[in-house]
Scaffold this motif. Structure first.
Motif, PDB file in Angstrom:
ATOM      1  N   UNK B  65       0.828  -1.219   0.000  1.00 60.09           N
ATOM      2  CA  UNK B  65       0.000   0.000   0.000  1.00 60.09           C
ATOM      3  C   UNK B  65       0.855   1.259   0.000  1.00 60.09           C
ATOM      4  N   UNK B  67       3.358   1.848  -1.630  1.00 58.36           N
ATOM      5  CA  UNK B  67       3.744   2.167  -3.001  1.00 58.36           C
ATOM      6  C   UNK B  67       2.494   2.437  -3.836  1.00 58.36           C
ATOM      7  N   UNK B  68       1.518   1.541  -3.709  1.00 57.23           N
ATOM      8  CA  UNK B  68       0.342   1.588  -4.574  1.00 57.23           C
ATOM      9  C   UNK B  68      -0.427   2.913  -4.448  1.00 57.23           C
ATOM     10  N   UNK B  69      -0.688   3.353  -3.233  1.00 62.98           N
ATOM     11  CA  UNK B  69      -1.568   4.521  -3.071  1.00 62.98           C
ATOM     12  C   UNK B  69      -0.949   5.813  -3.614  1.00 62.98           C
ATOM     13  N   UNK B  70       0.291   6.166  -3.231  1.00 60.84           N
ATOM     14  CA  UNK B  70       0.843   7.400  -3.816  1.00 60.84           C
ATOM     15  C   UNK B  70       1.124   7.287  -5.309  1.00 60.84           C
ATOM     16  N   UNK B  72      -0.432   5.437  -7.619  1.00 59.60           N
ATOM     17  CA  UNK B  72      -1.679   5.525  -8.388  1.00 59.60           C
ATOM     18  C   UNK B  72      -2.247   6.942  -8.372  1.00 59.60           C
TER      19      UNK B  72
END
Lengths: 216, 123
Positions: B65, B67-70, B72
């Protein structure tokens, strides 16, 4: 046992360590070490998976580790053999735990209740097998209340749940709905990854076990 | 709050690179012939999808998360901006990288605020 869920996690077992084993575990290591350092007494670890978390367990504990996936448990055996304590592995679904009421002092979970199909039902079983005053310690990811993260997690959930977890669960509310008293919620990353500490209220009536239902 | 150099540098690089890559793709794909609103919406989806792919690659080394959240968010934002701008490729890439770093900084600040409000377990 939920065979659909079992097949999903059996399929995921082969690549599970690759996908979760390096970056995420390194990132979460300090939080998990601190969380698992709370272990004492008779401990149930729900969804032990391939045993990635075992290296963070304090030594000389008496732990029962359960998982819905037999393939995950096969991979966990090597790590269990290297653990300086006792870990008994059991192939079972959290909904089907057949331990007597009030068996455990503590239950630990690690990214578990994002995947349990009936989270409140599963948590109610955990409340049943915990002693009064028993502790539930969870390392979980949930949905978010912040835009755009909430939108992303909601949009991705229908896609990701086919091969992995749900990304938008409200696990803190689920813990409360299962009859636990939530003592604290410690953030790990944003409001998405968190550590939930809860207890079984003393004097509360446990959810009935299959045995007690039959005998009543 | 993340303080380990491995993750700080990794997050910075991932978001910067993701911003630059999304900007290059969207600047190349969307021309001035596209209606601006349509280009913005399409750019947002293309940017999010590219961001998700890049995040999946980076997550093996840097976490899920985190990595994924910022990344995206970077993809979504840069996709919208790049699809509607007439910048040259190098300018777009630099701007995308800058937006990526900005998104990461804002995410770190929000994370810090949430941590300050967080509870502490007392047995």
């Amino acid at each position: 046992m939920d065979s659909l869920n079992q097949r999903k996690w059996d399929r995921a077992a082969r690549t599970y360590d690759l996908m979760n084993g390096s970056g995420a575990e390194r990132r979460w290591e300090p939080y998990k070490r601190r969380l698992f350092s709370l272990m004492w007494g008779k401990v149930l670890f729900v969804a032990i998976g391939t045993g990635q978390d075992i290296r963070f367990f304090p030594a000389r504990q008496n732990i029962v580790g359960v998982d819905i996936s037999a393939r995950m448990l096969e991979l966990a055996r090597r790590r269990v053999e290297g653990y300086p304590g006792t870990i008994e592995l059991r192939h079972t679904d959290v909904h089907d735990l057949d331990d007597p009421d009030a068996t455990y002092d503590q239950v630990f979970t690690s990214c578990t209740f994002c995947s349990v199909p009936d989270p409140v039902g599963g948590l109610s079983v955990l409340r049943r097998v915990l002693k009064p005053g028993g502790q539930l310690h969870m390392f979980e990811h949930t949905g978010s209340r912040y835009f755009p993260f909430n939108a992303m997690l909601n949009l991705l959930t229908p896609l990701v749940r086919r091969f992995g977890p749900e990304l938008n669960r409200d696990t803190v509310t689920n813990v409360r709905r299962a009859g636990f008293e939530v003592r604290s919620v410690d953030p790990v990353y944003l409001d998405v990854i968190k550590i939930i500490h809860a207890v079984v209220p003393r004097g509360s009536v446990s959810a009935p076990s299959p045995t007690s239902t039959l005998s009543s | 709050m993340e303080k380990r150099p491995y993750f700080l540098i990794g997050d910075l690089l991932t978001n910067g690179v993701a911003g630059a890559v999304v900007a290059l793709i969207c600047t190349s794909v969307f021309s001035e012939a596209w209606p601006p609103t349509l280009a913005m919406v399409a750019g947002m989806f293309v940017g999010s999808a590219v961001g998700m792919l890049l995040a999946m690659l980076a997550s093996v080394a840097l976490g899920a998360f985190e990595v994924m959240l910022p990344v995206m968010t970077t993809g979504m934002l840069v996709g919208m901006l790049a699809a509607t701008s007439a910048a040259a490729l190098t300018e777009a890439a630099a701007g995308g990288a800058l937006v990526g770093v900005g998104v990461l900084v804002l995410t770190y600040l929000l994370n810090g605020r949430i941590h300050r409000q967080g509870g502490t377990w007392t047995p």
